[in-house]
Design a protein around this motif. Structure first.
Motif, short mmCIF file in Angstrom:
data_model
loop_
_atom_site.label_atom_id
_atom_site.label_comp_id
_atom_site.label_asym_id
_atom_site.label_seq_id
_atom_site.Cartn_x
_atom_site.Cartn_y
_atom_site.Cartn_z
N HIS A 83 6.74 -3.71 -9.43
CA HIS A 83 7.07 -2.88 -8.82
C HIS A 83 8.81 -2.45 -8.92
CE1 HIS A 83 6.67 0.99 -6.56
NE2 HIS A 83 7.45 0.62 -5.62
N LYS A 84 9.55 -3.41 -8.53
CA LYS A 84 10.88 -3.38 -8.83
C LYS A 84 11.36 -4.96 -9.30
CE LYS A 84 12.09 0.60 -7.05
NZ LYS A 84 12.73 0.87 -5.87
N SER A 85 12.42 -4.78 -10.38
CA SER A 85 12.83 -5.99 -10.87
C SER A 85 13.84 -6.96 -10.14
CB SER A 85 13.31 -5.63 -12.29
OG SER A 85 14.38 -4.68 -12.20
N THR A 87 -6.95 -0.89 -9.61
CA THR A 87 -7.04 -1.81 -10.48
C THR A 87 -6.33 -3.06 -9.92
OG1 THR A 87 -6.85 -0.05 -12.29
CG2 THR A 87 -5.99 -2.54 -12.76
N GLU A 88 -5.38 -2.83 -9.07
CA GLU A 88 -4.72 -3.94 -8.54
C GLU A 88 -5.44 -4.48 -7.29
OE1 GLU A 88 -0.46 -3.22 -7.85
OE2 GLU A 88 -0.26 -4.86 -9.40
N GLU A 89 -6.33 -3.61 -6.81
CA GLU A 89 -7.11 -4.13 -5.66
C GLU A 89 -8.21 -5.26 -6.31
OE1 GLU A 89 -10.18 -2.62 -2.26
OE2 GLU A 89 -10.15 -1.69 -4.27
N LYS A 90 -8.66 -4.89 -7.38
CA LYS A 90 -9.55 -5.82 -8.20
C LYS A 90 -9.04 -6.88 -8.68
CE LYS A 90 -12.82 -5.61 -11.77
NZ LYS A 90 -13.59 -4.66 -13.19
N LEU A 91 -7.74 -6.75 -9.12
CA LEU A 91 -6.86 -8.21 -9.60
C LEU A 91 -6.61 -8.92 -8.37
CD1 LEU A 91 -4.18 -6.85 -12.06
CD2 LEU A 91 -6.15 -8.38 -12.50
N LEU A 92 -6.52 -8.51 -7.12
CA LEU A 92 -5.99 -9.13 -5.84
C LEU A 92 -7.37 -9.85 -5.41
CD1 LEU A 92 -3.49 -6.68 -3.93
CD2 LEU A 92 -3.07 -9.01 -5.11
N ARG A 93 -8.63 -9.42 -5.74
CA ARG A 93 -9.73 -9.94 -5.28
C ARG A 93 -10.05 -11.15 -6.08
NH1 ARG A 93 -13.70 -7.53 -2.42
NH2 ARG A 93 -12.86 -5.30 -2.77
N SER A 94 -9.53 -11.39 -7.09
CA SER A 94 -9.87 -12.53 -8.13
C SER A 94 -9.24 -13.78 -7.86
CB SER A 94 -9.57 -12.03 -9.59
OG SER A 94 -9.26 -12.99 -10.46
N SER A 95 -10.09 -14.73 -7.79
CA SER A 95 -9.46 -16.03 -7.36
C SER A 95 -8.47 -16.43 -8.66
CB SER A 95 -10.75 -17.03 -7.33
OG SER A 95 -11.42 -16.55 -6.22
N ASN A 96 -8.80 -16.34 -10.04
CA ASN A 96 -7.75 -16.64 -10.88
C ASN A 96 -6.36 -15.90 -10.69
OD1 ASN A 96 -7.23 -17.77 -13.63
ND2 ASN A 96 -7.35 -15.79 -14.54
N ALA A 135 0.89 -1.19 0.09
CA ALA A 135 -0.19 0.00 0.07
C ALA A 135 0.76 1.25 -0.08
CB ALA A 135 -0.94 0.13 1.21
N PHE A 136 0.30 2.23 -0.60
CA PHE A 136 1.10 3.54 -0.57
C PHE A 136 0.16 4.67 -0.16
CE2 PHE A 136 3.60 7.21 -2.84
CZ PHE A 136 4.72 6.93 -1.82
N THR A 137 0.58 5.99 -0.05
CA THR A 137 -0.04 6.94 0.47
C THR A 137 -1.00 7.70 -0.84
OG1 THR A 137 1.68 8.25 -0.04
CG2 THR A 137 0.97 7.71 2.31
N SER A 138 -0.52 7.30 -2.05
CA SER A 138 -1.36 7.57 -3.29
C SER A 138 -1.99 6.61 -3.98
CB SER A 138 -0.55 8.30 -3.99
OG SER A 138 0.77 7.97 -4.56
N PRO A 139 -2.81 6.41 -4.60
CA PRO A 139 -3.26 5.35 -5.54
C PRO A 139 -2.57 4.97 -6.69
CG PRO A 139 -4.68 7.10 -6.20
CD PRO A 139 -3.85 7.69 -5.09
N GLN A 140 -1.35 5.66 -7.04
CA GLN A 140 -0.85 5.54 -8.33
C GLN A 140 0.10 4.21 -8.41
OE1 GLN A 140 -1.08 8.60 -7.25
NE2 GLN A 140 -2.87 8.95 -8.70
N PRO A 141 0.92 3.97 -7.17
CA PRO A 141 1.96 2.77 -7.40
C PRO A 141 1.34 1.44 -7.60
CG PRO A 141 2.62 4.24 -5.68
CD PRO A 141 1.10 4.85 -6.13
N ARG A 142 1.94 0.47 -8.46
CA ARG A 142 1.33 -0.69 -8.33
C ARG A 142 2.49 -1.62 -8.63
NH1 ARG A 142 -2.31 -1.80 -13.72
NH2 ARG A 142 -2.04 -4.00 -12.73
#
Length: 444
Positions: free
Chosen positions: A325-327, A356-365, A238-245
């Protein structure tokens, strides 16, 4: 006479004010809610209050119960104890009882069996206000069955401890739609454990299997008790703004974190201790502290090296199923990674603060894809470096890719085999090697 009437009026007014202040004092605090978090061998009961609690307590037997008196406290208007969610093996119910005097709110926790109780207050942190916490611990400890109890020593399972971050009173980070990190972490952790348990010669143990908090230092202790060969902690960033993923993998650093995200991660660990409870204090009173420190540092260096290898492999696999986020692995000083004898790493599966990532993390797939990547890195590492005495070490061959500066003697020493044995296994006519050359390493 008028003067006397004035005195009488002031006396009445003062008396009335004192009565109001007295009534206010009796109702200086409010009990707003009660929560019960059950672990396999312990239970936490949390009382949410308007202010810091002033309390006394005592125990009673036959039947077993704990009585708590909250001074200058009244029951919140919407509070009900009738339908508390409770699956505890220790706590039967929480109820109100007749107070010993006005201004005291008396609570009784009825127990199913005798249990040790530890009570402490916690200040406002994150989503919670002031709290009174009661930790019950049974006399019977849940034991993790050792693989040495089940198998001959030379065929033991490789044990991987899977740690689902946060839990219970500590929700972790909370996504834009209200998704809790603790739930995502547990869902992915269970999937990783299932993949590992499907492999012959490998076994997963979990530091928590339900919605309860495990002290951060206790997590590595559980891994050690289970004789784990690796500890993998699973989180969502998590971060203080919604942009990082993007996903990232962390390994232990004894120095200051090498990035802003690392510093936030270290800070969130401190917050977890406040949300989940009081961390354990470990003191070293050994007179041979210097020698002990040296031995621990040597062990930790080896563990860090192994942890980095696994982290690097997992990260490359995560990059095939999600944004990174980092390689490369990052460093932070985190309690859950500090076990000196167990290679440890922490996987941030994505930014729950990013919609966007929260929605992905909710997905079982998507959860399964992440679990497969984590599992793939784990199994790949142990296929290359199976611990001595394991079934995988006996049955699988080791493949080694020659790196810059490596010679046959260096490689032979690393795997505890002779140069002649390596040359024979690979049909080598000389000691010359080239970078990137693939070698089969025979068993010692």
């Amino acid at each position: 006479m008028p003067k006397a009437n004035n005195i009488s009026f002031y006396a009445i007014a003062i008396t009335a004010l004192l009565s109001l202040f007295s009534a206010a004092a009796f109702a200086a605090n409010t009990l707003n809610s009660v929560r019960i978090w059950a672990a396999p061998d312990s239970t936490r009961v949390v009382f949410d209050l308007g202010n810091k609690p002033d309390f006394k307590y005592f125990t009673l037997n036959n039947p077993e119960r704990l009585v708590i008196d909250l001074d200058s406290t009244h029951q919140g208007s919407k509070l009900s104890l009738a339908n508390l969610s409770n699956n505890s093996q220790l706590v039967k119910r929480v109820r109100f009882s007749k107070p010993p005097k006005k201004g005291i709110l008396r609570l009784v926790i009825d127990l199913k069996q005798a249990a040790n109780a530890n009570l402490f207050s916690l200040p406002p942190t994150g989503p919670y206000g002031d709290r009174l916490v009661v930790d019950f611990e049974s006399g019977r400890k849940t034991t993790i069955k050792q693989d040495s109890d089940r198998q001959p020593q030379d065929d033991r399972d490789i044990i991987v401890a899977i740690d689902a971050g946060h839990g219970g009173d500590d929700p972790g980070s909370i996504g834009p739609s209200g998704m809790y990190e603790k739930r995502v972490a547990l869902a992915i952790a269970k999937r990783v454990a299932d993949e590992i348990n499907a492999v012959r010669g490998m076994k997963a143990i979990m530091t928590r299997s339900g919605d309860y908090f495990v002290d951060l230092n206790r997590r590595s202790e559980l891994a050690r008790k289970g004789k784990a060969d690796l500890l993998v902690s699973i989180h969502a960033d998590a971060f203080t703004s919604p942009q990082p993923r993007g996903a990232s993998v962390w390994v232990l650093s004894n120095r200051r974190a090498n990035s802003e995200m690392g510093r936030l991660l270290e800070q969130s660990e401190k917050v977890s201790e406040l949300l989940g409870g009081v961390g354990e204090i470990v003191q070293n009173t050994d007179s041979e502290q210097y020698l002990m420190r040296t031995l621990i540092d040597m062990s930790m260096d080896n563990s860090r090296s192994a942890g980095f290898r696994v982290a690097d492999d997992i990260l490359s696999r995560l990059g095939k199923v999600t944004k990174l986020h980092k390689s490369s692995p990052e460093y932070a000083s985190l309690a859950v990674l500090k076990s000196p004898d167990i290679p440890s790493l922490l996987v941030e599966t994505g930014f729950i603060s990013n919609p966007t990532e929260e929605k992905l993390l909710r997905s079982s797939n998507h959860q399964q894809k992440l679990a497969n990547a984590i599992y793939g890195g784990i199994i790949s590492y142990f296929q290359h470096y199976p611990p001595e005495g394991t079934l995988l070490a006996r049955s699988a061959s080791i493949n080694h890719s020659v790196s810059r500066g490596e010679s046959l003697s260096v490689i032979a020493a690393r795997y505890n085999v002779s140069v002649a044995a390596i040359k024979k296994a690979n049909n080598l006519k000389s000691n010359m090697l080239r970078i990137g050359q693939k070698l089969v390493i025979p068993r010692a």
